[in-house]
Design a protein around this motif. Structure first.
Motif, PDB file in Angstrom:
ATOM      1  N   ALA A 192      -7.227   9.791  -0.140  1.00 53.02           N
ATOM      2  CA  ALA A 192      -6.666   9.461   1.206  1.00 53.02           C
ATOM      3  C   ALA A 192      -5.838   8.218   1.110  1.00 53.02           C
ATOM      4  CB  ALA A 192      -7.460   9.112   1.976  1.00 53.02           C
ATOM      5  N   TYR A 193      -6.108   7.096   0.215  1.00 58.60           N
ATOM      6  CA  TYR A 193      -5.304   6.004   0.234  1.00 58.60           C
ATOM      7  C   TYR A 193      -4.002   6.201  -0.494  1.00 58.60           C
ATOM      8  CZ  TYR A 193      -3.975   1.344  -1.724  1.00 58.60           C
ATOM      9  OH  TYR A 193      -3.326   0.145  -2.236  1.00 58.60           O
ATOM     10  N   LEU A 194      -3.947   7.262  -1.574  1.00 63.84           N
ATOM     11  CA  LEU A 194      -2.673   7.321  -2.157  1.00 63.84           C
ATOM     12  C   LEU A 194      -1.810   8.337  -1.744  1.00 63.84           C
ATOM     13  CD1 LEU A 194      -4.293   7.813  -5.928  1.00 63.84           C
ATOM     14  CD2 LEU A 194      -2.655   6.134  -5.235  1.00 63.84           C
ATOM     15  N   THR A 195      -2.375   8.956  -0.405  1.00 65.83           N
ATOM     16  CA  THR A 195      -1.234   9.588   0.324  1.00 65.83           C
ATOM     17  C   THR A 195      -1.159   8.745   1.886  1.00 65.83           C
ATOM     18  OG1 THR A 195      -3.221  10.852   1.773  1.00 65.83           O
ATOM     19  CG2 THR A 195      -2.272  11.958  -0.340  1.00 65.83           C
ATOM     20  N   GLY A 196      -1.470   7.595   1.684  1.00 66.65           N
ATOM     21  CA  GLY A 196      -0.994   6.652   2.795  1.00 66.65           C
ATOM     22  C   GLY A 196      -1.628   7.095   4.133  1.00 66.65           C
ATOM     23  N   ARG A 197      -3.172   7.270   4.042  1.00 66.77           N
ATOM     24  CA  ARG A 197      -3.872   7.769   5.112  1.00 66.77           C
ATOM     25  C   ARG A 197      -5.205   7.107   5.224  1.00 66.77           C
ATOM     26  NH1 ARG A 197      -0.693  12.225   3.738  1.00 66.77           N
ATOM     27  NH2 ARG A 197       0.204  13.496   5.547  1.00 66.77           N
TER      28      ARG A 197
ATOM     29  N   ASN B  99       0.727  -1.211  -0.106  1.00 67.88           N
ATOM     30  CA  ASN B  99       0.057   0.001  -0.007  1.00 67.88           C
ATOM     31  C   ASN B  99       0.849   1.403   0.135  1.00 67.88           C
ATOM     32  OD1 ASN B  99      -2.494  -1.709  -0.052  1.00 67.88           O
ATOM     33  ND2 ASN B  99      -2.588  -1.434   2.283  1.00 67.88           N
ATOM     34  N   PRO B 100       0.362   2.307  -0.611  1.00 70.42           N
ATOM     35  CA  PRO B 100       1.136   3.572  -0.637  1.00 70.42           C
ATOM     36  C   PRO B 100       1.378   4.024   0.941  1.00 70.42           C
ATOM     37  CG  PRO B 100      -0.843   3.807  -2.040  1.00 70.42           C
ATOM     38  CD  PRO B 100      -0.955   2.616  -1.367  1.00 70.42           C
TER      39      PRO B 100
ATOM     40  N   ASP C 267       3.887  13.685   1.650  1.00 74.37           N
ATOM     41  CA  ASP C 267       3.079  15.150   1.656  1.00 74.37           C
ATOM     42  C   ASP C 267       2.256  15.358   1.033  1.00 74.37           C
ATOM     43  OD1 ASP C 267       3.053  17.937   0.993  1.00 74.37           O
ATOM     44  OD2 ASP C 267       5.052  18.286   1.663  1.00 74.37           O
ATOM     45  N   LEU C 268       0.970  15.651   1.794  1.00 71.93           N
ATOM     46  CA  LEU C 268      -0.408  15.815   1.493  1.00 71.93           C
ATOM     47  C   LEU C 268      -0.766  17.053   0.678  1.00 71.93           C
ATOM     48  CD1 LEU C 268      -3.557  14.837   3.447  1.00 71.93           C
ATOM     49  CD2 LEU C 268      -3.552  17.212   2.194  1.00 71.93           C
ATOM     50  N   GLU C 269      -0.037  18.111   1.007  1.00 71.67           N
ATOM     51  CA  GLU C 269      -0.240  19.437   0.443  1.00 71.67           C
ATOM     52  C   GLU C 269       0.274  19.348  -0.990  1.00 71.67           C
ATOM     53  OE1 GLU C 269       0.669  24.243   1.155  1.00 71.67           O
ATOM     54  OE2 GLU C 269       1.390  22.840   2.269  1.00 71.67           O
ATOM     55  N   ASN C 270       1.529  18.911  -1.157  1.00 73.98           N
ATOM     56  CA  ASN C 270       2.086  18.813  -2.507  1.00 73.98           C
ATOM     57  C   ASN C 270       1.524  17.970  -3.372  1.00 73.98           C
ATOM     58  OD1 ASN C 270       4.422  19.366  -4.209  1.00 73.98           O
ATOM     59  ND2 ASN C 270       4.856  17.157  -4.023  1.00 73.98           N
ATOM     60  N   PHE C 271       1.123  16.800  -2.715  1.00 73.33           N
ATOM     61  CA  PHE C 271       0.278  15.923  -3.742  1.00 73.33           C
ATOM     62  C   PHE C 271      -1.093  16.455  -4.138  1.00 73.33           C
ATOM     63  CE2 PHE C 271      -2.841  12.599  -4.133  1.00 73.33           C
ATOM     64  CZ  PHE C 271      -2.279  11.769  -4.937  1.00 73.33           C
ATOM     65  N   MET C 272      -1.977  17.218  -3.328  1.00 76.04           N
ATOM     66  CA  MET C 272      -3.220  17.590  -3.622  1.00 76.04           C
ATOM     67  C   MET C 272      -2.948  18.939  -4.620  1.00 76.04           C
ATOM     68  SD  MET C 272      -5.344  15.752  -2.237  1.00 76.04           S
ATOM     69  CE  MET C 272      -6.680  16.579  -2.834  1.00 76.04           C
ATOM     70  N   GLN C 273      -2.045  19.737  -4.394  1.00 76.23           N
ATOM     71  CA  GLN C 273      -1.914  20.692  -5.412  1.00 76.23           C
ATOM     72  C   GLN C 273      -1.460  20.192  -7.070  1.00 76.23           C
ATOM     73  OE1 GLN C 273      -2.365  23.850  -4.926  1.00 76.23           O
ATOM     74  NE2 GLN C 273      -2.176  24.284  -2.774  1.00 76.23           N
TER      75      GLN C 273
ATOM     76  N   PHE D 176      -6.874  11.519   6.666  1.00 73.69           N
ATOM     77  CA  PHE D 176      -6.925  12.365   5.496  1.00 73.69           C
ATOM     78  C   PHE D 176      -7.771  13.719   5.574  1.00 73.69           C
ATOM     79  CE2 PHE D 176      -8.685  13.924   1.563  1.00 73.69           C
ATOM     80  CZ  PHE D 176      -7.608  14.324   0.890  1.00 73.69           C
ATOM     81  N   LYS D 177      -8.867  13.566   6.109  1.00 75.78           N
ATOM     82  CA  LYS D 177      -9.809  14.802   6.010  1.00 75.78           C
ATOM     83  C   LYS D 177      -9.001  15.711   7.368  1.00 75.78           C
ATOM     84  CE  LYS D 177     -14.099  12.761   4.559  1.00 75.78           C
ATOM     85  NZ  LYS D 177     -15.545  12.304   5.281  1.00 75.78           N
ATOM     86  N   ARG D 178      -8.698  14.975   8.505  1.00 78.04           N
ATOM     87  CA  ARG D 178      -8.007  15.925   9.577  1.00 78.04           C
ATOM     88  C   ARG D 178      -6.989  16.666   9.241  1.00 78.04           C
ATOM     89  NH1 ARG D 178      -7.873  12.057  12.690  1.00 78.04           N
ATOM     90  NH2 ARG D 178      -5.838  11.681  12.727  1.00 78.04           N
ATOM     91  N   ASP D 179      -6.046  16.027   8.484  1.00 77.43           N
ATOM     92  CA  ASP D 179      -4.655  16.563   8.266  1.00 77.43           C
ATOM     93  C   ASP D 179      -5.171  17.642   6.994  1.00 77.43           C
ATOM     94  OD1 ASP D 179      -3.350  14.734   9.727  1.00 77.43           O
ATOM     95  OD2 ASP D 179      -2.485  13.358   8.072  1.00 77.43           O
TER      96      ASP D 179
END
Length: 264
Positions: A188-193, A164-165, A169-175, A198-201
């Motif tokens: 969420a899955y792709l950012t390892g959460r 699994n992933p 870095d969530l911010e960089n991934f979403m941008q 994911f929602k909280r972060d």
């Protein structure tokens, strides 16, 4: 239409077709039989035509656009690789995955003659495979993997990585990936959460809920592109909207005027 035959898939489309959700959950080797297939991971865009072969990596975001040719429908042949088989083969070889390497979303292997002969030969087994012969499908999966590794041993780093992933870095991934049309649990899955984490972060980083941020981010980019002269009908899918009417409604609600006004 599409015929699912265990892990071997023959596809045929008579009109332009885009995948609904742009999340790749499996490794696959594919060949275009007729028409064109455009792949776009946000950084790399490539068009594959009749006879071209490519390998797609699992657990990533990728946009697919299937276009029929002038005189023929779009047709393709894909062979998916089962995680259990990959795990078994890697164990038998005592393969040790090196430190996480950055691998491309897809790799063209059209120039590899023995892969081309192999994919073409699968067309001769179509009737057997349509009758759901699991033993033959498994044999062909193994054969394809052997041929791929004979071509390039480093492909094991891609195909044998079935974990699994990990948390990134969530911010960089979403941008970079806000324009992909996938559900929040995929992000969420792709950012390892987990979805809850994911929602909280996300709210800690961006100060707002993910759905609200995604909509506003996509609309901001749409506003920019429309001011540059692009048409709403040309951009709404690329920005992650389901359909043109939904995009137009959301845009008008956000900016007080329909997108057609800006593109004039």
């Amino acid at each position: 239409m599409s015929e699912n035959i265990d892990y071997i898939n023959y596809s045929c489309y008579f009109t332009v077709f885009r995948e609904g959700e742009q999340f790749v959950s499996y490794n696959a080797l594919s060949m275009v039989i007729s028409g064109e297939m455009e792949l776009n991971d946000g950084a790399q865009r490539q068009i594959f035509r009749s006879g071209d072969i490519y390998l797609v990596r699992k657990n990533q975001l990728l946009k697919f656009l299937k276009k029929p040719g002038e005189e023929a429908e779009f047709k393709s042949l894909s062979l998916r690789f089962d995680d259990d088989l990959l795990k078994t083969m890697s164990s038998e070889e005592e393969f040790v995955l090196p430190e996480k390497l950055k691998m491309p979303s897809f790799i063209e292997v059209s120039e590899v003659n023995h892969l081309k002969y192999f994919m073409e030969s699968l067309l001769q087994y179509k009737d057997l495979l349509e009758n759901k012969s699991p033993e033959l499908a498994l044999l062909k999966q193994k054969e394809a993997l052997i041929l791929l590794f004979e071509h390039d041993q480093s492909l094991k780093n891609m195909l044998f990585d079935i974990a699994n992933p990990y948390k990134i870095d969530l911010e960089n991934f979403m941008q970079k990936n806000y324009h992909f049309n996938v559900k929040l649990d995929r992000f969420a899955y792709l950012t390892g959460r987990s979805l809850a984490t994911f929602k909280r972060d996300f709210e800690k980083i961006f100060g707002t809920a993910p759905r609200k941020w995604l909509l506003e981010k996509r609309l901001q980019q749409a506003h920019y592109l429309l001011k540059k002269g692009r048409k709403a009908s040309d951009i709404y899918l690329d920005l992650g909207f389901e359909d043109l009417s939904h995009f137009s409604f959301a845009f008008k609600k956000q900016y007080g005027l329909p997108p057609s006004i800006l593109s004039i």
